[in-house]
Design a protein around this motif. Sequence first.
Motif, PDB file in Angstrom:
ATOM      1  N   PRO A 179       0.806  -1.220   0.000  1.00 19.13           N
ATOM      2  CA  PRO A 179       0.000   0.000   0.000  1.00 19.13           C
ATOM      3  C   PRO A 179       0.841   1.273   0.000  1.00 19.13           C
ATOM      4  N   GLN A 180       1.994   1.218   0.648  1.00 19.52           N
ATOM      5  CA  GLN A 180       2.899   2.359   0.684  1.00 19.52           C
ATOM      6  C   GLN A 180       3.578   2.578  -0.666  1.00 19.52           C
ATOM      7  N   GLY A 181       3.726   1.496  -1.432  1.00 22.49           N
ATOM      8  CA  GLY A 181       4.348   1.589  -2.748  1.00 22.49           C
ATOM      9  C   GLY A 181       5.845   1.385  -2.773  1.00 22.49           C
ATOM     10  N   THR A 213       7.467  -3.413  12.531  1.00 23.61           N
ATOM     11  CA  THR A 213       6.471  -4.175  13.279  1.00 23.61           C
ATOM     12  C   THR A 213       5.513  -4.880  12.327  1.00 23.61           C
ATOM     13  N   PHE A 214       5.025  -6.035  12.750  1.00 21.63           N
ATOM     14  CA  PHE A 214       3.947  -6.732  12.070  1.00 21.63           C
ATOM     15  C   PHE A 214       2.682  -6.612  12.917  1.00 21.63           C
ATOM     16  N   SER A 215       1.544  -6.493  12.254  1.00 23.40           N
ATOM     17  CA  SER A 215       0.254  -6.568  12.939  1.00 23.40           C
ATOM     18  C   SER A 215      -0.647  -7.470  12.114  1.00 23.40           C
ATOM     19  N   GLU A 216      -1.569  -8.152  12.757  1.00 27.01           N
ATOM     20  CA  GLU A 216      -2.439  -9.064  12.026  1.00 27.01           C
ATOM     21  C   GLU A 216      -3.860  -8.996  12.554  1.00 27.01           C
ATOM     22  N   ALA A 217      -4.802  -9.424  11.730  1.00 23.95           N
ATOM     23  CA  ALA A 217      -6.208  -9.472  12.118  1.00 23.95           C
ATOM     24  C   ALA A 217      -6.918 -10.493  11.247  1.00 23.95           C
ATOM     25  N   LYS A 218      -8.076 -10.900  11.691  1.00 21.31           N
ATOM     26  CA  LYS A 218      -8.888 -11.817  10.894  1.00 21.31           C
ATOM     27  C   LYS A 218      -9.566 -11.052   9.753  1.00 21.31           C
ATOM     28  N   LEU A 219      -9.890 -11.783   8.675  1.00 19.72           N
ATOM     29  CA  LEU A 219     -10.638 -11.199   7.578  1.00 19.72           C
ATOM     30  C   LEU A 219     -11.994 -10.698   8.102  1.00 19.72           C
ATOM     31  N   PRO A 220     -12.558  -9.660   7.480  1.00 22.52           N
ATOM     32  CA  PRO A 220     -12.187  -9.071   6.192  1.00 22.52           C
ATOM     33  C   PRO A 220     -11.035  -8.068   6.309  1.00 22.52           C
ATOM     34  N   VAL A 221     -10.379  -7.841   5.175  1.00 25.71           N
ATOM     35  CA  VAL A 221      -9.292  -6.882   5.110  1.00 25.71           C
ATOM     36  C   VAL A 221      -9.849  -5.467   5.206  1.00 25.71           C
ATOM     37  N   GLY A 246      -1.731   4.202   8.067  1.00 28.17           N
ATOM     38  CA  GLY A 246      -0.317   4.537   8.145  1.00 28.17           C
ATOM     39  C   GLY A 246       0.453   4.001   6.955  1.00 28.17           C
ATOM     40  N   GLN A 247       1.760   3.947   7.107  1.00 30.42           N
ATOM     41  CA  GLN A 247       2.655   3.551   6.029  1.00 30.42           C
ATOM     42  C   GLN A 247       2.875   2.043   6.058  1.00 30.42           C
ATOM     43  N   VAL A 248       2.058   1.312   5.322  1.00 35.75           N
ATOM     44  CA  VAL A 248       2.155  -0.146   5.280  1.00 35.75           C
ATOM     45  C   VAL A 248       3.082  -0.554   4.139  1.00 35.75           C
ATOM     46  N   ARG A 249       4.236  -1.094   4.496  1.00 31.05           N
ATOM     47  CA  ARG A 249       5.231  -1.484   3.483  1.00 31.05           C
ATOM     48  C   ARG A 249       4.776  -2.718   2.715  1.00 31.05           C
ATOM     49  N   MET A 250       4.273  -3.723   3.445  1.00 25.32           N
ATOM     50  CA  MET A 250       3.826  -4.949   2.792  1.00 25.32           C
ATOM     51  C   MET A 250       2.580  -5.464   3.497  1.00 25.32           C
ATOM     52  N   GLY A 292      -4.504 -13.802   3.395  1.00 28.02           N
ATOM     53  CA  GLY A 292      -4.727 -15.223   3.118  1.00 28.02           C
ATOM     54  C   GLY A 292      -6.184 -15.579   3.208  1.00 28.02           C
ATOM     55  N   SER A 293      -6.446 -16.840   3.546  1.00 29.83           N
ATOM     56  CA  SER A 293      -7.827 -17.335   3.564  1.00 29.83           C
ATOM     57  C   SER A 293      -8.565 -16.990   4.855  1.00 29.83           C
ATOM     58  N   THR A 294      -7.816 -16.693   5.920  1.00 33.73           N
ATOM     59  CA  THR A 294      -8.472 -16.399   7.207  1.00 33.73           C
ATOM     60  C   THR A 294      -7.984 -15.111   7.853  1.00 33.73           C
ATOM     61  N   HIS A 295      -6.732 -14.699   7.556  1.00 34.98           N
ATOM     62  CA  HIS A 295      -6.125 -13.553   8.217  1.00 34.98           C
ATOM     63  C   HIS A 295      -5.439 -12.627   7.210  1.00 34.98           C
ATOM     64  N   TRP A 296      -5.123 -11.439   7.679  1.00 31.78           N
ATOM     65  CA  TRP A 296      -4.271 -10.526   6.914  1.00 31.78           C
ATOM     66  C   TRP A 296      -3.258  -9.887   7.861  1.00 31.78           C
ATOM     67  N   THR A 297      -2.098  -9.563   7.312  1.00 29.33           N
ATOM     68  CA  THR A 297      -0.968  -9.072   8.104  1.00 29.33           C
ATOM     69  C   THR A 297      -0.358  -7.856   7.428  1.00 29.33           C
ATOM     70  N   ASP A 298      -0.058  -6.827   8.220  1.00 31.43           N
ATOM     71  CA  ASP A 298       0.599  -5.625   7.708  1.00 31.43           C
ATOM     72  C   ASP A 298       1.994  -5.495   8.306  1.00 31.43           C
ATOM     73  N   LEU A 299       2.932  -5.055   7.469  1.00 28.27           N
ATOM     74  CA  LEU A 299       4.307  -4.788   7.891  1.00 28.27           C
ATOM     75  C   LEU A 299       4.564  -3.293   7.764  1.00 28.27           C
TER      76      LEU A 299
END
Length: 267
Positions: free
Chosen positions: A28-30, A71-79, A84-88, A92-99
């Motif tokens: 998302p940060q590009g 830092t990594f943060s994670e949560a269950k779907l939906p996305v 903020g500045q999300v690098r990556m 997946g099928s149940t969770h999503w993770t931001d770096l």
Amino acid sequence: MPEGHTLHRLARLHQRRYAGKPVAVSSPQGKFTDASTVDGHVLVRAEAYGKHLFHRYEAGTVHVHLGLYGTFSEAKLPVLPPVGQVRMRLAGSTHWTDLRGPNRCELLSPDQVDAIKARLGADPLRRDARPEQAFERISASRTAIAALLMDQAVVAGVGNVYRAELLFRHGVAPMLPGRALDPVLWKEMWADLGTLMRHGVRTGRIDTVADEHMPEVTGRAPREDRHGGEVYVYRRAGLPCLVCGTPVAHQELAGRNLYWCPACQPG
């Protein structure tokens, strides 16, 4: 900077969450411009080596080094929309993770991954670790053992907390030259380090204090620190040693804070 147990804990989590399935990878940060190369591909394996995290896809390996601020943060779907500045971002099928805020987030070839691993010392949390290789470097050096333990080319994954606590637990003066360290003592230290770090992987915190020195036994107040865990000397400068009562000493060594008990670790 997160120590090695944190990266191994993350690798296990990402292995459970995403491995063996296609993963949506975006930036998302590009700034991670190679995200599209692995987007939609199956994550083959997530693994850690020292303070490095590797996500291996058939199209390449994503290498992450968190540095001081990552830092990594994670949560269950939906996305949800990025904050903020999300690098990556992984989805997946149940969770999503931001770096956010890593020192490195890059796509590497197998040779480049091998080159990083070749520069690293033995990782106490890996089955392929060679503690004898670490001791070869330690025993050939006049450098203080406290500095050698923080050298990632000697022991991969050890940071300031494990360094200070390991030396205390074995009564080793931090300024002892590496070449003066007894080989039998090193084997004991290596085994203990592995035990401490595996506990850190399981719990997500660093605990190094024996049962008889815990707050519920001694009556002292529990430690309050954002790093968590009960420790003997780390960040306890000027406070009484939990074993002998001597004030914990502090100084800078190679730009990092060093803590030890002058009585329990004479030199």
